[in-house]
Design a protein around this motif. Structure first.
Motif, PDB file in Angstrom:
ATOM      1  N   ILE A 257      18.857   0.787  11.845  1.00  0.00           N
ATOM      2  CA  ILE A 257      20.312   1.550  11.805  1.00  0.00           C
ATOM      3  C   ILE A 257      21.162   0.910  11.077  1.00  0.00           C
ATOM      4  CG2 ILE A 257      21.602   1.815  13.728  1.00  0.00           C
ATOM      5  CD1 ILE A 257      18.780   1.467  15.775  1.00  0.00           C
ATOM      6  N   LYS A 258      21.993  -0.424  11.208  1.00  0.00           N
ATOM      7  CA  LYS A 258      22.981  -0.902  10.659  1.00  0.00           C
ATOM      8  C   LYS A 258      22.577  -0.556   8.801  1.00  0.00           C
ATOM      9  CE  LYS A 258      22.549  -5.680  10.978  1.00  0.00           C
ATOM     10  NZ  LYS A 258      21.644  -6.513  11.418  1.00  0.00           N
ATOM     11  N   ALA A 259      21.371  -0.106   8.499  1.00  0.00           N
ATOM     12  CA  ALA A 259      21.817  -0.100   7.113  1.00  0.00           C
ATOM     13  C   ALA A 259      22.345   1.297   7.158  1.00  0.00           C
ATOM     14  CB  ALA A 259      20.697  -0.313   6.545  1.00  0.00           C
ATOM     15  N   SER A 260      22.253   2.463   6.974  1.00  0.00           N
ATOM     16  CA  SER A 260      22.710   3.479   7.736  1.00  0.00           C
ATOM     17  C   SER A 260      23.910   3.353   7.681  1.00  0.00           C
ATOM     18  CB  SER A 260      21.658   4.589   8.869  1.00  0.00           C
ATOM     19  OG  SER A 260      22.033   5.490   8.494  1.00  0.00           O
ATOM     20  N   VAL A 261      24.326   3.005   9.103  1.00  0.00           N
ATOM     21  CA  VAL A 261      25.838   2.668   9.552  1.00  0.00           C
ATOM     22  C   VAL A 261      26.644   3.071   8.954  1.00  0.00           C
ATOM     23  CG1 VAL A 261      27.287   2.652  11.255  1.00  0.00           C
ATOM     24  CG2 VAL A 261      25.008   3.554  11.609  1.00  0.00           C
ATOM     25  N   ALA A 262      26.487   1.629   7.889  1.00  0.00           N
ATOM     26  CA  ALA A 262      26.955   0.733   7.036  1.00  0.00           C
ATOM     27  C   ALA A 262      27.309   1.129   5.874  1.00  0.00           C
ATOM     28  CB  ALA A 262      26.474  -0.575   6.628  1.00  0.00           C
ATOM     29  N   LYS A 263      26.758   2.671   5.817  1.00  0.00           N
ATOM     30  CA  LYS A 263      27.157   3.071   4.793  1.00  0.00           C
ATOM     31  C   LYS A 263      27.856   4.483   5.416  1.00  0.00           C
ATOM     32  CE  LYS A 263      22.791   6.603   3.399  1.00  0.00           C
ATOM     33  NZ  LYS A 263      22.363   6.482   3.155  1.00  0.00           N
ATOM     34  N   THR A 264      27.488   5.358   6.308  1.00  0.00           N
ATOM     35  CA  THR A 264      27.952   6.212   6.747  1.00  0.00           C
ATOM     36  C   THR A 264      29.520   6.120   7.176  1.00  0.00           C
ATOM     37  OG1 THR A 264      26.770   6.690   9.159  1.00  0.00           O
ATOM     38  CG2 THR A 264      26.039   7.670   7.080  1.00  0.00           C
ATOM     39  N   GLY A 265      29.669   5.070   7.576  1.00  0.00           N
ATOM     40  CA  GLY A 265      30.055   4.605   8.264  1.00  0.00           C
ATOM     41  C   GLY A 265      31.183   5.204  10.153  1.00  0.00           C
ATOM     42  N   ARG A 266      29.920   6.139  10.949  1.00  0.00           N
ATOM     43  CA  ARG A 266      30.278   6.889  11.870  1.00  0.00           C
ATOM     44  C   ARG A 266      28.507   7.214  12.294  1.00  0.00           C
ATOM     45  NH1 ARG A 266      33.799   8.791   8.129  1.00  0.00           N
ATOM     46  NH2 ARG A 266      35.304  10.075   9.134  1.00  0.00           N
ATOM     47  N   CYS A 267      28.857   7.223  13.385  1.00  0.00           N
ATOM     48  CA  CYS A 267      27.047   7.445  14.020  1.00  0.00           C
ATOM     49  C   CYS A 267      27.302   8.452  15.400  1.00  0.00           C
ATOM     50  CB  CYS A 267      26.789   6.191  15.033  1.00  0.00           C
ATOM     51  SG  CYS A 267      25.138   6.300  15.601  1.00  0.00           S
ATOM     52  N   VAL A 268      26.054   9.258  15.459  1.00  0.00           N
ATOM     53  CA  VAL A 268      25.950  10.263  16.774  1.00  0.00           C
ATOM     54  C   VAL A 268      24.255   9.747  17.573  1.00  0.00           C
ATOM     55  CG1 VAL A 268      25.522  12.236  17.257  1.00  0.00           C
ATOM     56  CG2 VAL A 268      27.004  11.812  15.656  1.00  0.00           C
ATOM     57  N   VAL A 269      24.358   9.774  18.106  1.00  0.00           N
ATOM     58  CA  VAL A 269      22.959   9.304  19.223  1.00  0.00           C
ATOM     59  C   VAL A 269      22.783  10.695  19.727  1.00  0.00           C
ATOM     60  CG1 VAL A 269      22.239   8.535  20.773  1.00  0.00           C
ATOM     61  CG2 VAL A 269      24.064   6.905  19.493  1.00  0.00           C
ATOM     62  N   VAL A 270      21.588  11.133  19.774  1.00  0.00           N
ATOM     63  CA  VAL A 270      20.639  12.213  20.538  1.00  0.00           C
ATOM     64  C   VAL A 270      19.615  12.312  20.700  1.00  0.00           C
ATOM     65  CG1 VAL A 270      20.311  14.360  20.183  1.00  0.00           C
ATOM     66  CG2 VAL A 270      22.101  13.678  18.791  1.00  0.00           C
ATOM     67  N   HIS A 271      20.067  12.363  22.733  1.00  0.00           N
ATOM     68  CA  HIS A 271      18.205  12.228  22.897  1.00  0.00           C
ATOM     69  C   HIS A 271      18.199  13.123  24.555  1.00  0.00           C
ATOM     70  CE1 HIS A 271      20.254  10.215  26.623  1.00  0.00           C
ATOM     71  NE2 HIS A 271      19.975   8.950  25.921  1.00  0.00           N
ATOM     72  N   GLU A 272      17.183  13.824  24.952  1.00  0.00           N
ATOM     73  CA  GLU A 272      16.858  14.548  25.765  1.00  0.00           C
ATOM     74  C   GLU A 272      17.208  13.677  27.008  1.00  0.00           C
ATOM     75  OE1 GLU A 272      13.376  17.616  27.234  1.00  0.00           O
ATOM     76  OE2 GLU A 272      13.308  16.207  25.520  1.00  0.00           O
ATOM     77  N   ALA A 273      16.796  12.496  27.700  1.00  0.00           N
ATOM     78  CA  ALA A 273      17.104  12.408  29.109  1.00  0.00           C
ATOM     79  C   ALA A 273      18.325  12.097  29.125  1.00  0.00           C
ATOM     80  CB  ALA A 273      16.549  10.830  28.594  1.00  0.00           C
ATOM     81  N   THR A 274      19.245  11.933  30.715  1.00  0.00           N
ATOM     82  CA  THR A 274      20.483  11.993  31.154  1.00  0.00           C
ATOM     83  C   THR A 274      21.330  10.752  30.756  1.00  0.00           C
ATOM     84  OG1 THR A 274      19.666  10.551  32.918  1.00  0.00           O
ATOM     85  CG2 THR A 274      19.486  12.858  33.407  1.00  0.00           C
ATOM     86  N   ARG A 275      22.988  11.003  31.235  1.00  0.00           N
ATOM     87  CA  ARG A 275      23.406  10.544  30.224  1.00  0.00           C
ATOM     88  C   ARG A 275      23.406   8.762  30.026  1.00  0.00           C
ATOM     89  NH1 ARG A 275      27.244  11.487  26.041  1.00  0.00           N
ATOM     90  NH2 ARG A 275      29.333  10.233  26.485  1.00  0.00           N
ATOM     91  N   THR A 276      24.199   8.614  31.726  1.00  0.00           N
ATOM     92  CA  THR A 276      24.296   7.415  32.012  1.00  0.00           C
ATOM     93  C   THR A 276      23.010   6.155  32.171  1.00  0.00           C
ATOM     94  OG1 THR A 276      26.160   8.500  33.802  1.00  0.00           O
ATOM     95  CG2 THR A 276      25.066   6.164  34.358  1.00  0.00           C
ATOM     96  N   CYS A 277      23.223   5.365  31.275  1.00  0.00           N
ATOM     97  CA  CYS A 277      22.177   4.294  31.035  1.00  0.00           C
ATOM     98  C   CYS A 277      21.276   5.385  30.728  1.00  0.00           C
ATOM     99  CB  CYS A 277      21.855   4.137  32.072  1.00  0.00           C
ATOM    100  SG  CYS A 277      22.828   2.599  33.877  1.00  0.00           S
ATOM    101  N   GLY A 278      21.144   5.904  29.894  1.00  0.00           N
ATOM    102  CA  GLY A 278      20.015   6.501  28.859  1.00  0.00           C
ATOM    103  C   GLY A 278      19.702   6.187  27.715  1.00  0.00           C
ATOM    104  N   PHE A 279      19.247   5.311  26.525  1.00  0.00           N
ATOM    105  CA  PHE A 279      18.200   4.706  25.812  1.00  0.00           C
ATOM    106  C   PHE A 279      20.288   4.504  24.635  1.00  0.00           C
ATOM    107  CE2 PHE A 279      16.315   2.821  22.285  1.00  0.00           C
ATOM    108  CZ  PHE A 279      16.019   1.761  22.359  1.00  0.00           C
ATOM    109  N   GLY A 280      20.245   6.045  24.830  1.00  0.00           N
ATOM    110  CA  GLY A 280      21.528   6.309  23.433  1.00  0.00           C
ATOM    111  C   GLY A 280      23.062   4.931  24.239  1.00  0.00           C
ATOM    112  N   ALA A 281      22.346   5.337  25.229  1.00  0.00           N
ATOM    113  CA  ALA A 281      23.832   3.761  25.677  1.00  0.00           C
ATOM    114  C   ALA A 281      23.742   2.216  24.887  1.00  0.00           C
ATOM    115  CB  ALA A 281      23.943   3.809  27.365  1.00  0.00           C
ATOM    116  N   GLU A 282      22.201   2.480  24.841  1.00  0.00           N
ATOM    117  CA  GLU A 282      21.820   0.686  24.483  1.00  0.00           C
ATOM    118  C   GLU A 282      22.135   1.024  22.750  1.00  0.00           C
ATOM    119  OE1 GLU A 282      20.956  -3.169  24.188  1.00  0.00           O
ATOM    120  OE2 GLU A 282      21.111  -1.933  25.231  1.00  0.00           O
ATOM    121  N   LEU A 283      21.619   1.860  22.172  1.00  0.00           N
ATOM    122  CA  LEU A 283      22.115   2.357  21.182  1.00  0.00           C
ATOM    123  C   LEU A 283      23.490   2.284  20.546  1.00  0.00           C
ATOM    124  CD1 LEU A 283      19.334   5.446  20.112  1.00  0.00           C
ATOM    125  CD2 LEU A 283      18.595   3.079  20.117  1.00  0.00           C
TER     126      LEU A 283
END
Length: 334
Positions: A257-283
Motif C-alpha cells: 500500500i505504501k509503495a503504491s500511494v507513494a507513487k500515485t499520491g492519491r488513494c481511493v478505498v472501495v468496499h461493499e460493507a457499511t461505511r462507518t467503522c468499515g475496514f476502509g476506515a482503517e485503510l
C-alpha cells in the motif's frame, strides 16, 4: 476452474495431503454444500473426514476449536456469513485468544469458510459483509479472494496456518467475475487469466497483496468483488489507476500500500460493507499515517450505506463503477 471449483479442489488437496484435516458444517457432507463447494468430497474421503453438522453455528465453531487444540485442522463452513454471529463468542473469546492465553502451549488452527456479500438477490439475511467486525479482533486472520487462482492458493495457506482464519468467499464471484453492472449478463471465468488453476498443490502466503492493474494517477485499494468493480471503473473512466487487490485484510500488506500511494499520491478505498467503522476506515487511517507527505488529495472511500442491508435497493447500495469512477475523478481534481 470457477471459484467454487477452485475452493472444492483446494479442500480436496488438503484432505489428501494431511490426515489431520477434517471438514464439517451444515449440508457439507451428503449434499455437498448449498453452493456445492464440498461436492463429492464425502464420497471420496469418507464420512469421518467430511460430515454434516446441526444448524448450530456456535456449536460448529466450538467443536472446531476443541479439535484444533487436540491436533486436528478443521475446515468448517458457515452456510452464509450472515449466520456467523451465533459463533462470534467462540471465535472471539476462544479461538482468537487460545495461543495467547496458554503462552503458546495450545493453538487454534481452524479455518472458517463463509460465503459473503450481496449481488445475488439473497435478501437481508444472506448478503452481509461482516469482515470489519472480525478484523477488529486480535488473533483472527481474515482472507477474501477475488478470483479462482487466489481462492485455491489462499485457502490452502489458511488451512495450513496455525492460527484461526476467517475465509470469506464472495459468492457473487463463485461462477464468474463481476463487472459491477447488474443489467449485464454474468461473465464466465472461462478464458480469464485467473481461472487457470493447477490441479496440484500450491499456496499463496497470507499477507501479500497483488497489483491487478498498474497505474500512475491514483491507487485503488479493494478486495473480493470490489476488485472487479474497481477495474471496471478504471477502464470506463480511462483514468490511469493502480488497483491493489489486498487478498488478506489481516495480516495486511502495508508495504504494498505504501509503495503504491507513494507513487500515485492519491488513494481511493472501495468496499461493499457499511461505511462507518468499515475496514476502509482503517485503510484510510493507515494511508494518512504512513503516506501523509506523499498525499496530494484526501483519501476517498466508496462503500455501502450505513443501513441494514437494503434488499429492495440492493443495487443502489452496492458500490458500482459509476460511484468509484466519481471518486477517482474527485481525487484528480484537487
Amino acid at each position: 476452474m470457477t471459484m467454487i471449483e477452485a475452493i472444492n479442489n483446494a479442500i480436496d488437496v488438503a484432505l489428501a495431503r494431511d490426515p489431520a484435516v477434517t471438514v464439517f458444517g451444515q449440508d457439507v457432507g451428503y449434499f455437498g454444500g448449498v453452493f456445492r463447494a464440498t461436492d463429492g468430497l464425502q464420497r471420496k474421503h469418507g464420512i469421518r473426514r467430511v460430515f454434516d453438522a446441526p444448524i448450530a453455528e456456535g456449536g460448529i465453531v466450538a467443536v472446531a476449536v476443541g479439535m484444533g487444540a487436540y491436533g486436528k485442522r478443521p475446515v468448517v463452513e458457515i452456510q452464509f456469513a450472515d449466520y456467523i454471529y451465533p459463533a462470534a463468542d467462540q471465535l472471539i473469546s476462544e479461538a482468537a485468544r487460545m495461543r495467547y492465553r496458554t503462552g503458546g502451549d495450545w493453538w487454534s488452527p481452524i479455518t472458517v469458510r463463509a460465503p459473503y456479500g450481496g449481488g445475488i438477490y439473497g435478501g437481508q439475511t444472506h448478503s452481509q459483509s461482516p469482515e470489519g467486525i472480525f478484523t477488529h479482533v486480535a488473533g483472527l486472520k481474515t482472507v477474501i479472494p477475488s478470483n479462482p487462482y487466489d481462492a485455491k492458493g489462499l485457502l490452502l495457506a489458511a488451512i495450513e496456518d496455525d492460527d484461526p482464519v476467517l475465509f470469506f468467499e464472495p459468492k457473487r464471484l463463485y461462477n464468474g467475475p463481476f463487472d459491477g453492472h447488474h443489467d449485464r449478463p454474468i461473465r464466465s471465468w472461462s478464458g480469464h487469466a485467473d481461472s487457470e488453476v493447477p490441479e496440484e498443490y500450491y499456496a499463496i502466503p497470507l499477507g501479500k497483496a497483488k497489483v491487478t492493474r498498474a497505474g500512475e494517477a491514483v491507487t485503488v485499494l479493494a478486495y473480493g468483488t470490489m476488485v472487479h468493480v474497481a477495474l471496471a471503473a478504471a477502464s470506463e473512466t480511462g483514468i490511469d489507476a493502480e488497483v491493489i487487490d489486498l487478498r488478506t485484510l489481516i495480516p495486511l500488506d502495508l508495504e504494498a500500500i505504501k509503495a503504491s500511494v507513494a507513487k500515485t499520491g492519491r488513494c481511493v478505498v472501495v468496499h461493499e460493507a457499511t461505511r462507518t467503522c468499515g475496514f476502509g476506515a482503517e485503510l484510510a487511517a493507515l494511508v494518512q499515517e504512513h503516506c501523509f507527505f506523499e498525499l496530494e488529495a484526501p483519501v476517498e472511500r466508496v462503500t455501502g450505506w450505513d443501513t441494514p442491508y437494503p434488499h429492495i435497493f440492493e443495487w443502489e447500495y452496492f458500490p458500482g463503477p459509476a460511484r468509484v469512477g466519481a471518486a477517482l475523478r474527485r481525487t484528480l481534481e484537487i
